[in-house]
Motif scaffolding. Sequence first.
Motif, PDB file in Angstrom:
ATOM      1  N   GLY A   1       0.814  -1.211   0.000  1.00  0.00           N
ATOM      2  CA  GLY A   1       0.000   0.000   0.000  1.00  0.00           C
ATOM      3  C   GLY A   1       0.846   1.258   0.000  1.00  0.00           C
ATOM      4  N   ASP A   2       1.934   1.252   0.747  1.00  0.00           N
ATOM      5  CA  ASP A   2       2.825   2.412   0.800  1.00  0.00           C
ATOM      6  C   ASP A   2       3.437   2.681  -0.565  1.00  0.00           C
ATOM      7  N   VAL A   3       3.862   1.610  -1.251  1.00  0.00           N
ATOM      8  CA  VAL A   3       4.439   1.772  -2.588  1.00  0.00           C
ATOM      9  C   VAL A   3       3.411   2.375  -3.545  1.00  0.00           C
ATOM     10  N   LEU A   4       2.185   1.848  -3.521  1.00  0.00           N
ATOM     11  CA  LEU A   4       1.158   2.319  -4.448  1.00  0.00           C
ATOM     12  C   LEU A   4       0.777   3.778  -4.187  1.00  0.00           C
TER      13      LEU A   4
ATOM     14  N   TRP B   1       1.827   7.335  -6.319  1.00  0.00           N
ATOM     15  CA  TRP B   1       0.701   8.111  -6.849  1.00  0.00           C
ATOM     16  C   TRP B   1       0.768   9.573  -6.425  1.00  0.00           C
ATOM     17  N   VAL B   2       0.921   9.825  -5.126  1.00  0.00           N
ATOM     18  CA  VAL B   2       0.878  11.211  -4.643  1.00  0.00           C
ATOM     19  C   VAL B   2       2.197  11.943  -4.872  1.00  0.00           C
TER      20      VAL B   2
ATOM     21  N   THR C   1      -8.027  10.202 -10.340  1.00  0.00           N
ATOM     22  CA  THR C   1      -8.305   8.764 -10.361  1.00  0.00           C
ATOM     23  C   THR C   1      -7.445   8.082  -9.311  1.00  0.00           C
ATOM     24  N   PRO C   2      -7.820   6.875  -8.878  1.00  0.00           N
ATOM     25  CA  PRO C   2      -7.005   6.131  -7.903  1.00  0.00           C
ATOM     26  C   PRO C   2      -5.643   5.777  -8.495  1.00  0.00           C
ATOM     27  N   PRO C   3      -4.719   5.285  -7.656  1.00  0.00           N
ATOM     28  CA  PRO C   3      -3.398   4.878  -8.148  1.00  0.00           C
ATOM     29  C   PRO C   3      -3.527   3.875  -9.292  1.00  0.00           C
TER      30      PRO C   3
END
Length: 286
Positions: free
Chosen positions: A71-74, A78-79, A124-126
């Motif tokens: 989750g941290d990678v994704l 993204w941000v 949009t989401p990652p």
Amino acid sequence: MIEVTLLGTGSPIPDPRRAGPSTLVRAGGQTFLVDCGRGVLQRAAAVGVSANNLTALLLTHLHSDHITDLGDVLITRWVGNFAPDLTPLPIIGPPGTAEVVENTLKALQFDIGYRIAHHADLTTPPPVEVEEVTEGVVWGRDGVRILVAPTDHRPVAPTIGFRVEHNGASVVLAGDTVPCPTLDELAAGAGALVHTVIRKDLIDPMPMQRIRDICDYHSSVQQAAETATRAGVGILILTHYVPALVPGQEEDWRALAATAFDRQIELGDDLHRVEVHPGVCVKPAG
């Protein structure tokens, strides 16, 4: 040349000195993250690599300690990326990977929603692109080829190993496994084999059966060395030490590997780096 960096050499047991299992492979201007245990992005930052720099994420299997920071990678990729059209992150792993990625993003849906509401340029989401594989060629871009073969970490199944090739250099990343013919074939003639290892002699005397159970689905140091010898690899790189590799004991671990492998043996703390050049292999045994 292929550059291998052991980002995290630890185990499921939290260790102040070692991040969770993860390895960085750089080849032909591409950067591959193999597994993403706890603390992976902090370790990557220490060698100048951010989530934005990742070409692809490769997962050997879905044990929690190997995907803790998925989750941290994704989210961080993204941000922290300000490209107007962020390309999807390729994620290659065994069957079940797509469900894990989907559910990880679902668990983060509130965070994703908050960020989309707050930042006009996040709409949009990652973005991800998941490919589930068990064998075959899975990557072929700009002179880098990646092959996959099954390994044996049962009852965890399926599990896979990766072989990265570039300009005559090659590195195999075994993940968690016991010795098996498919890993021997994947590693045959490789320049280096990155292999997780346990010390059965240190674990067997422990009174907790749950800890002793790990011996039957991981390779010992000697077994990893035997795999490297059968495959004729040039360099054996040990990682994911169970129990933790204690400072001052490095030569003990190296000596155990040397009983079955007489070439270059690499082991060490997080951020240990190894260069793998073409032509550092031998003819596979048999």
